[in-house]
Design a protein around this motif. Structure first.
Motif, PDB file in Angstrom:
ATOM      1  N   ASN A 129       0.813  -1.213   0.000  1.00  0.00           N
ATOM      2  CA  ASN A 129       0.000   0.000   0.000  1.00  0.00           C
ATOM      3  C   ASN A 129       0.847   1.264   0.000  1.00  0.00           C
ATOM      4  O   ASN A 129       0.389   2.319   0.435  1.00  0.00           O
ATOM      5  N   ASN A 130       2.064   1.169  -0.501  1.00  0.00           N
ATOM      6  CA  ASN A 130       2.954   2.320  -0.542  1.00  0.00           C
ATOM      7  C   ASN A 130       2.861   2.977  -1.918  1.00  0.00           C
ATOM      8  O   ASN A 130       3.375   2.461  -2.911  1.00  0.00           O
ATOM      9  N   ALA A 131       2.192   4.116  -1.960  1.00  0.00           N
ATOM     10  CA  ALA A 131       1.968   4.807  -3.235  1.00  0.00           C
ATOM     11  C   ALA A 131       3.279   5.223  -3.893  1.00  0.00           C
ATOM     12  O   ALA A 131       3.398   5.185  -5.125  1.00  0.00           O
ATOM     13  N   ARG A 132       4.280   5.614  -3.100  1.00  0.00           N
ATOM     14  CA  ARG A 132       5.580   6.017  -3.665  1.00  0.00           C
ATOM     15  C   ARG A 132       6.247   4.848  -4.380  1.00  0.00           C
ATOM     16  O   ARG A 132       6.864   5.025  -5.429  1.00  0.00           O
ATOM     17  N   ALA A 133       6.138   3.667  -3.813  1.00  0.00           N
ATOM     18  CA  ALA A 133       6.759   2.491  -4.430  1.00  0.00           C
ATOM     19  C   ALA A 133       6.090   2.172  -5.767  1.00  0.00           C
ATOM     20  O   ALA A 133       6.772   1.887  -6.758  1.00  0.00           O
ATOM     21  N   TRP A 134       4.762   2.224  -5.814  1.00  0.00           N
ATOM     22  CA  TRP A 134       4.052   1.955  -7.064  1.00  0.00           C
ATOM     23  C   TRP A 134       4.379   3.004  -8.112  1.00  0.00           C
ATOM     24  O   TRP A 134       4.562   2.674  -9.292  1.00  0.00           O
ATOM     25  N   LEU A 135       4.452   4.271  -7.693  1.00  0.00           N
ATOM     26  CA  LEU A 135       4.809   5.342  -8.631  1.00  0.00           C
ATOM     27  C   LEU A 135       6.203   5.111  -9.207  1.00  0.00           C
ATOM     28  O   LEU A 135       6.412   5.186 -10.418  1.00  0.00           O
ATOM     29  N   ALA A 136       7.154   4.827  -8.340  1.00  0.00           N
ATOM     30  CA  ALA A 136       8.530   4.605  -8.784  1.00  0.00           C
ATOM     31  C   ALA A 136       8.629   3.404  -9.710  1.00  0.00           C
ATOM     32  O   ALA A 136       9.331   3.447 -10.727  1.00  0.00           O
ATOM     33  N   LEU A 137       7.907   2.339  -9.389  1.00  0.00           N
ATOM     34  CA  LEU A 137       7.921   1.152 -10.246  1.00  0.00           C
ATOM     35  C   LEU A 137       7.316   1.481 -11.609  1.00  0.00           C
ATOM     36  O   LEU A 137       7.827   1.043 -12.647  1.00  0.00           O
ATOM     37  N   GLY A 138       6.263   2.281 -11.615  1.00  0.00           N
ATOM     38  CA  GLY A 138       5.675   2.721 -12.877  1.00  0.00           C
ATOM     39  C   GLY A 138       6.668   3.507 -13.716  1.00  0.00           C
ATOM     40  O   GLY A 138       6.763   3.317 -14.935  1.00  0.00           O
ATOM     41  N   GLN A 139       7.436   4.379 -13.075  1.00  0.00           N
ATOM     42  CA  GLN A 139       8.431   5.171 -13.804  1.00  0.00           C
ATOM     43  C   GLN A 139       9.522   4.286 -14.394  1.00  0.00           C
ATOM     44  O   GLN A 139       9.943   4.489 -15.533  1.00  0.00           O
ATOM     45  N   ILE A 140       9.963   3.306 -13.623  1.00  0.00           N
ATOM     46  CA  ILE A 140      10.985   2.373 -14.117  1.00  0.00           C
ATOM     47  C   ILE A 140      10.449   1.591 -15.317  1.00  0.00           C
ATOM     48  O   ILE A 140      11.125   1.443 -16.339  1.00  0.00           O
ATOM     49  N   ARG A 141       9.243   1.084 -15.178  1.00  0.00           N
ATOM     50  CA  ARG A 141       8.660   0.280 -16.263  1.00  0.00           C
ATOM     51  C   ARG A 141       8.367   1.125 -17.491  1.00  0.00           C
ATOM     52  O   ARG A 141       8.534   0.662 -18.625  1.00  0.00           O
ATOM     53  N   GLU A 142       7.949   2.354 -17.283  1.00  0.00           N
ATOM     54  CA  GLU A 142       7.717   3.229 -18.429  1.00  0.00           C
ATOM     55  C   GLU A 142       9.027   3.499 -19.157  1.00  0.00           C
ATOM     56  O   GLU A 142       9.086   3.429 -20.386  1.00  0.00           O
ATOM     57  N   ALA A 143      10.088   3.775 -18.418  1.00  0.00           N
ATOM     58  CA  ALA A 143      11.394   4.029 -19.038  1.00  0.00           C
ATOM     59  C   ALA A 143      11.891   2.801 -19.787  1.00  0.00           C
ATOM     60  O   ALA A 143      12.585   2.928 -20.799  1.00  0.00           O
ATOM     61  N   ALA A 144      11.512   1.609 -19.317  1.00  0.00           N
ATOM     62  CA  ALA A 144      11.927   0.365 -19.967  1.00  0.00           C
ATOM     63  C   ALA A 144      11.025  -0.004 -21.146  1.00  0.00           C
ATOM     64  O   ALA A 144      11.296  -0.983 -21.851  1.00  0.00           O
ATOM     65  N   GLY A 145       9.950   0.757 -21.356  1.00  0.00           N
ATOM     66  CA  GLY A 145       9.072   0.488 -22.478  1.00  0.00           C
ATOM     67  C   GLY A 145       7.905  -0.427 -22.173  1.00  0.00           C
ATOM     68  O   GLY A 145       7.161  -0.806 -23.075  1.00  0.00           O
ATOM     69  N   ASP A 146       7.702  -0.792 -20.927  1.00  0.00           N
ATOM     70  CA  ASP A 146       6.593  -1.659 -20.522  1.00  0.00           C
ATOM     71  C   ASP A 146       5.412  -0.771 -20.135  1.00  0.00           C
ATOM     72  O   ASP A 146       5.072  -0.608 -18.970  1.00  0.00           O
ATOM     73  N   TYR A 147       4.756  -0.181 -21.154  1.00  0.00           N
ATOM     74  CA  TYR A 147       3.763   0.857 -20.932  1.00  0.00           C
ATOM     75  C   TYR A 147       2.489   0.362 -20.262  1.00  0.00           C
ATOM     76  O   TYR A 147       1.927   1.061 -19.413  1.00  0.00           O
ATOM     77  N   GLN A 148       2.027  -0.803 -20.641  1.00  0.00           N
ATOM     78  CA  GLN A 148       0.803  -1.328 -20.026  1.00  0.00           C
ATOM     79  C   GLN A 148       1.002  -1.550 -18.530  1.00  0.00           C
ATOM     80  O   GLN A 148       0.164  -1.161 -17.719  1.00  0.00           O
ATOM     81  N   GLN A 149       2.117  -2.158 -18.161  1.00  0.00           N
ATOM     82  CA  GLN A 149       2.378  -2.416 -16.745  1.00  0.00           C
ATOM     83  C   GLN A 149       2.630  -1.109 -15.998  1.00  0.00           C
ATOM     84  O   GLN A 149       2.197  -0.941 -14.867  1.00  0.00           O
ATOM     85  N   ALA A 150       3.331  -0.186 -16.647  1.00  0.00           N
ATOM     86  CA  ALA A 150       3.573   1.124 -16.033  1.00  0.00           C
ATOM     87  C   ALA A 150       2.252   1.820 -15.735  1.00  0.00           C
ATOM     88  O   ALA A 150       2.066   2.387 -14.650  1.00  0.00           O
TER      89      ALA A 150
END
Length: 162
Positions: free
Chosen positions: A86-107
């Motif tokens: 339930n840590n919003a910062r962790a989910w946000l950061a993971l989204g940023q990592i995945r977006e930078a890696a090109g995994d847009y759906q998961q991001a």
């Protein structure tokens, strides 16, 4: 002044060993004074000494990301989420990592989870809206304006702070 700042950060950590901003500030100071190895050691020791604290892993992941080690950063973020789903910062950061890696759906899913946990994040709402538009209009990875999705995403992610 740098020596005094370092001393004050250490005093802060003596008073509150879980203080996120003191750890982050000291790590930044260490990197800026050409001691990145000490910054990594500081963050690793924090994550080890307080394994129950997701913020320690989030900040360690952030440091790895800043040094271009996205895969290692992702591992620490996944650990943080395992620790505190339930840590919003962790989910946000993971989204940023995945977006930078090109995994847009998961991001996009990660951003939505972050926003569901904390709707007081206008930058996350903007990322969700932008990614939805890009995914819908750019099935081939190109937005309606002709901009490559990966290039635009990398620039957008580099602006974000988690």
């Amino acid at each position: 002044m740098l020596d005094q700042s370092e001393s004050l950060y250490n005093q802060c950590l003596d008073l509150d060993p879980s203080h996120v901003d003191c750890h982050r500030g000291l790590a930044v100071l260490l990197v800026e004074t050409d001691r990145p190895d000490r910054a990594f050691a500081l963050m690793r020791n924090w994550a080890t000494s307080q394994p129950q604290l997701a913020d320690a892993r989030i900040e360690l992941a952030r440091l790895y990301q800043e040094f271009g080690e996205g895969e290692t950063a992702q591992k620490f973020l996944e650990d943080a989420i395992h620790q505190d789903g339930n840590n919003a910062r962790a989910w946000l950061a993971l989204g940023q990592i995945r977006e930078a890696a090109g995994d847009y759906q998961q991001a996009l899913q990660d951003y939505q989870r972050s926003y569901d946990l904390n709707s007081m994040q206008p930058q996350v709402a903007e990322r969700i809206a932008s990614m939805n538009r890009q995914i819908v209009s750019g099935a081939g990875g190109v937005t309606a304006s002709g901009t490559r999705l990966a290039q635009q995403s990398a620039a957008d992610v580099s602006k974000g702070r988690y």
